[in-house]
Scaffold this active site. Structure first.
Site, PDB file in Angstrom:
ATOM      1  N   HIS A  10      -9.927   0.725   4.462  1.00  0.00           N
ATOM      2  CA  HIS A  10      -8.675   0.975   5.182  1.00  0.00           C
ATOM      3  C   HIS A  10      -8.972   1.961   6.310  1.00  0.00           C
ATOM      4  CE1 HIS A  10      -4.621   2.301   6.090  1.00  0.00           C
ATOM      5  NE2 HIS A  10      -4.175   1.224   5.438  1.00  0.00           N
ATOM      6  N   GLU A  69      -5.906  -5.223  10.347  1.00  0.00           N
ATOM      7  CA  GLU A  69      -4.957  -4.124  10.485  1.00  0.00           C
ATOM      8  C   GLU A  69      -5.270  -3.343  11.766  1.00  0.00           C
ATOM      9  OE1 GLU A  69      -2.780  -2.942   6.827  1.00  0.00           O
ATOM     10  OE2 GLU A  69      -4.615  -1.798   6.749  1.00  0.00           O
ATOM     11  N   GLY A  80       1.792   2.137  10.652  1.00  0.00           N
ATOM     12  CA  GLY A  80       2.729   3.264  10.543  1.00  0.00           C
ATOM     13  C   GLY A  80       3.386   3.672  11.846  1.00  0.00           C
ATOM     14  N   LYS A 139       0.054   4.250  -0.390  1.00  0.00           N
ATOM     15  CA  LYS A 139      -0.638   5.449   0.109  1.00  0.00           C
ATOM     16  C   LYS A 139      -0.387   6.621  -0.850  1.00  0.00           C
ATOM     17  CE  LYS A 139      -0.055   3.594   4.685  1.00  0.00           C
ATOM     18  NZ  LYS A 139      -0.379   3.717   6.062  1.00  0.00           N
ATOM     19  N   SER A 197       2.938  -2.249  10.422  1.00  0.00           N
ATOM     20  CA  SER A 197       4.377  -2.204  10.738  1.00  0.00           C
ATOM     21  C   SER A 197       5.103  -3.523  10.444  1.00  0.00           C
ATOM     22  CB  SER A 197       4.593  -1.756  12.187  1.00  0.00           C
ATOM     23  OG  SER A 197       4.138  -0.432  12.358  1.00  0.00           O
ATOM     24  N   ASN A 231       0.866  -1.183   0.000  1.00  0.00           N
ATOM     25  CA  ASN A 231       0.000   0.000   0.000  1.00  0.00           C
ATOM     26  C   ASN A 231       0.899   1.228   0.000  1.00  0.00           C
ATOM     27  OD1 ASN A 231      -1.929   1.949   0.311  1.00  0.00           O
ATOM     28  ND2 ASN A 231      -2.430   1.445   2.438  1.00  0.00           N
ATOM     29  N   GLU A 238      -7.499   4.430   7.406  1.00  0.00           N
ATOM     30  CA  GLU A 238      -7.288   5.853   7.079  1.00  0.00           C
ATOM     31  C   GLU A 238      -8.494   6.410   6.328  1.00  0.00           C
ATOM     32  OE1 GLU A 238      -3.430   5.457   5.228  1.00  0.00           O
ATOM     33  OE2 GLU A 238      -2.579   4.908   7.165  1.00  0.00           O
TER      34      GLU A 238
HETATM   35  C1  PEP Z   1      -1.042   0.092   5.824  1.00  0.00           C
HETATM   36  O1  PEP Z   1      -0.879   1.106   5.168  1.00  0.00           O
HETATM   37  O2  PEP Z   1      -2.092  -0.537   5.729  1.00  0.00           O
HETATM   38  C2  PEP Z   1       0.032  -0.377   6.686  1.00  0.00           C
HETATM   39  C3  PEP Z   1      -0.067  -1.561   7.232  1.00  0.00           C
HETATM   40  O3  PEP Z   1       1.082   0.475   6.853  1.00  0.00           O
HETATM   41  P1  PEP Z   1       2.455   0.140   7.632  1.00  0.00           P
HETATM   42  O4  PEP Z   1       2.999  -1.136   7.073  1.00  0.00           O
HETATM   43  O5  PEP Z   1       3.335   1.303   7.331  1.00  0.00           O
HETATM   44  O6  PEP Z   1       2.137   0.009   9.083  1.00  0.00           O
END
Ligand code: PEP
Length: 254
Positions: A93, A168, A174, A16, A213, A14, A95
């Site tokens: 997601h 998630e 992040g 973003k 992460s 992803n 976000e």
């Molecule tokens: C995400 O964007 O869904 C995500 C898991 O980001 P990260 O790996 O940076 O935590």
């Protein structure tokens, strides 16, 4: 039997709000997907067309899709438009839920439109830090799945459609603080049983990915968990060598 087709794991990048044409050129020159795994790159919509590749088992995915099909919705990108260039789409997601106020009803509409245009949705769910600390995270997860996935599949029209889900935890995205293998295992087993009990064996076999992460240091211990069928990777996927390394770790496990 998990419905992974011929793949042993699924890896979703992803990006973003990142990337440009030069970045994509370099990324695709250096990315090494492999024949055992499915690798999906979710870029901003404007770059989907540039993600075309002859590499094996490498697919494009969108990070979102409109809840509308057509009409006076300035700036929106519909499922039929996304489907011109990609096979997969992230839906729900955290976000999008947090910053764009996407409700369960909106997510249902997005998944149904995705299916109408033969896209495969990757539905994201997960608790926030407060839920985790209070200990009510399983009931939050239950609600997120129950209020979106169950209504979609209560209609026999969609029952045979392919679905991927991703756990998630919001507190892990992040932050550099991934969930432990035990925490991941608990939620993935719970989600698996919830799907089997409520929408039966077909949907009980959906791939469940973990995201939050992930990196080359923790990928192995996460992928070793029974109901973890792949990873959704944000930050670490922006470095093509790092992302490739994570995919190669899975290769070693199968
Ligand atoms: C995400 O964007 O869904 C995500 C898991 O980001 P990260 O790996 O940076 O935590």
């Amino acid at each position: 039997m998990i419905n992974l087709g011929n793949f042993s794991s699924i890896f979703v990048a992803n990006w973003k709000l990142n990337g440009n044409i030069e970045f994509i050129d370099k990324y695709y020159q250096n990315l090494l997907p492999n024949s055992e795994n499915c690798t999906i790159i979710c870029s901003p919509h404007i770059f989907l067309k540039s993600l075309k590749s002859n590499k094996v088992n490498l697919f494009a995915g969108a990070q979102d899709v409109s809840e509308y099909n057509e009409g006076a919705y300035t700036g929106e990108i519909s499922a039929s438009m996304v489907a011109e260039y990609s096979r997969y789409v992230l839906v729900g997601h955290s976000e999008r839920r947090m910053f764009f106020n996407e409700s369960n009803d909106i997510l249902i509409k997005k998944i149904m439109l995705a299916y109408k245009y033969n896209l495969i949705p990757i539905f994201c769910f997960g608790e926030n830090l407060e839920n985790r600390e209070k200990g009510d995270y399983l009931s939050i997860i239950k609600q997120q799945i129950e209020k979106v996935i169950f209504p979609v599949f209560s209609s026999s029209v969609f029952l045979n459609q392919t679905l991927i889900v991703a756990y998630e935890p919001v507190w892990a995205i992040g932050t550099g603080k991934h969930a432990s293998p035990e925490q991941i295992s608990e939620v993935h087993d719970y989600a698996r049983n919830l799907l089997i009990d409520n929408i039966g064996n077909i949907k009980g076999s959906v791939p469940i990915l973990y995201g939050g992460s992930c990196n080359s240091q923790n990928a192995k211990s996460i992928l070793e968990q029974k109901n973890v069928n792949g990873l959704l990777i944000g930050g670490a996927s922006l470095d093509v060598d790092h992302f490739t390394k994570i995919i190669q770790i899975a290769h070693g496990l199968s």
